[in-house]
Design an enzyme around this catalytic site. Structure first.
Site, PDB file in Angstrom:
ATOM      1  N   GLU A 128       0.914  -4.386   2.881  1.00 45.81           N
ATOM      2  CA  GLU A 128       0.868  -3.372   3.933  1.00 45.81           C
ATOM      3  C   GLU A 128      -0.070  -3.841   5.062  1.00 45.81           C
ATOM      4  OE1 GLU A 128       2.061   0.788   2.484  1.00 45.81           O
ATOM      5  OE2 GLU A 128      -0.064   0.545   2.139  1.00 45.81           O
ATOM      6  N   HIS A 162      -5.460   1.135  -1.481  1.00 46.59           N
ATOM      7  CA  HIS A 162      -4.794   1.409  -0.204  1.00 46.59           C
ATOM      8  C   HIS A 162      -5.789   1.176   0.941  1.00 46.59           C
ATOM      9  CE1 HIS A 162      -2.809   3.463   3.074  1.00 46.59           C
ATOM     10  NE2 HIS A 162      -1.691   3.331   2.387  1.00 46.59           N
TER      11      HIS A 162
END
Ligand code: PGA
Length: 257
Positions: free
Chosen positions: A173, A101
């Site tokens: 993302e 992430h």
């Protein structure tokens, strides 16, 4: 363990990050599980903070909601203070493991090599990695977006193989969009998903990509924009941060699908 059929379904993964206490996580999981019991065509997964995994796992056990972790360590066991292995995650009933992430790349200085090691360790336990890739605003402004995405995908999957029952999720993302309240244009997410797919072609066979890999979008997904990101090929789902923290909002989001 992965069920063979889940790669056919759209995926809605809730990334609660470090936003909730353990008891808040359990209460939110209970509210979600109560309202979202039968979901044809959509798989929902909840990713609580590590200390809440076991308790949230108990809430979703036997229900059609999957458990996910926000990180993993690459070693199986040993003197690695503070870390958690894929084997332990598996023991707790985890199916999805978020890896790489952007918040971890930024604050914990995770490198492509660390992320690659985590992907291998996750697959080795039969769990499904959710590899996060995405460009920063500076990279985008410098015209490097597609190159960054291809580098991140290629580096993270070096040496990875997908045995027939294993699955992989790749989440696009854009870093500058996360938590901003404004998702990227659908056309941009679709373009980037195609770039990811192209990078995957050098690693896996087309049949494996079709059956075992899902590309999803994350970054300011909410009930008003979720349907587009899930229904526009090659996108097959979403990773949701802020909009997954309130039961009503998240249930509403899933019901758009
Ligand atoms: P957001 O977060 O939905 O709050 O933008 C997404 C993520 O970081 O996974």
């Amino acid at each position: 363990m992965n069920s063979k059929s889940s790669a056919n379904k759209s995926l809605v993964l809730a990334n609660w990050k470090m936003n909730l206490s353990a008891s808040q996580s359990v209460n939110l999981a209970k509210a979600i599980a109560k309202s979202l019991s039968r979901l044809p065509g959509v798989e929902v997964g909840l990713c609580p903070t590590f200390p809440a995994l076991a308790a949230v796992g108990q809430v979703v056990k036997g229900k059609s909601i999957a458990l996910g972790a926000q990180d993993v360590f690459w070693k199986a066991a040993g003197p690695y203070t503070g870390e958690v292995s894929a084997a332990v995650l598996r023991e707790l009933g985890v199916k999805y493991v978020i890896v790489g992430h952007s918040e971890r790349r930024q604050y914990l200085k995770e490198t492509d090599i660390m992320i690659q090691q985590k992907i291998l360790a996750t697959l080795e336990q039969g769990l499904t990695p959710v590899l996060c890739v995405g460009e920063t605003f500076a990279e985008r402004q410098a015209g490097q977006k597609d190159m960054v995405i291809m580098r991140q995908v290629t580096a993270a999957l070096k040496g990875a193989t997908l045995a027939p029952k294993l699955e992989l999720v790749i989440a696009y993302e854009p870093v500058w969009v996360i938590g901003s309240g404004q998702a990227v244009e659908l056309s941009e997410a679709v373009h980037t998903a195609q770039v990811i797919r192209q990078a995957l072609m050098d690693i896996f066979s087309p049949a494996m990509i079709e059956k075992q890999v899902r590309i999803i979008y994350g970054g300011s997904v909410d009930p008003t924009n979720v349907a587009a990101f899930v229904k526009q090929s090659p996108l097959r789902g979403v990773l949701v941060g802020g909009a997954s923290l309130e039961a009503k909002k998240f249930i509403d989001l899933v019901r758009q699908l």
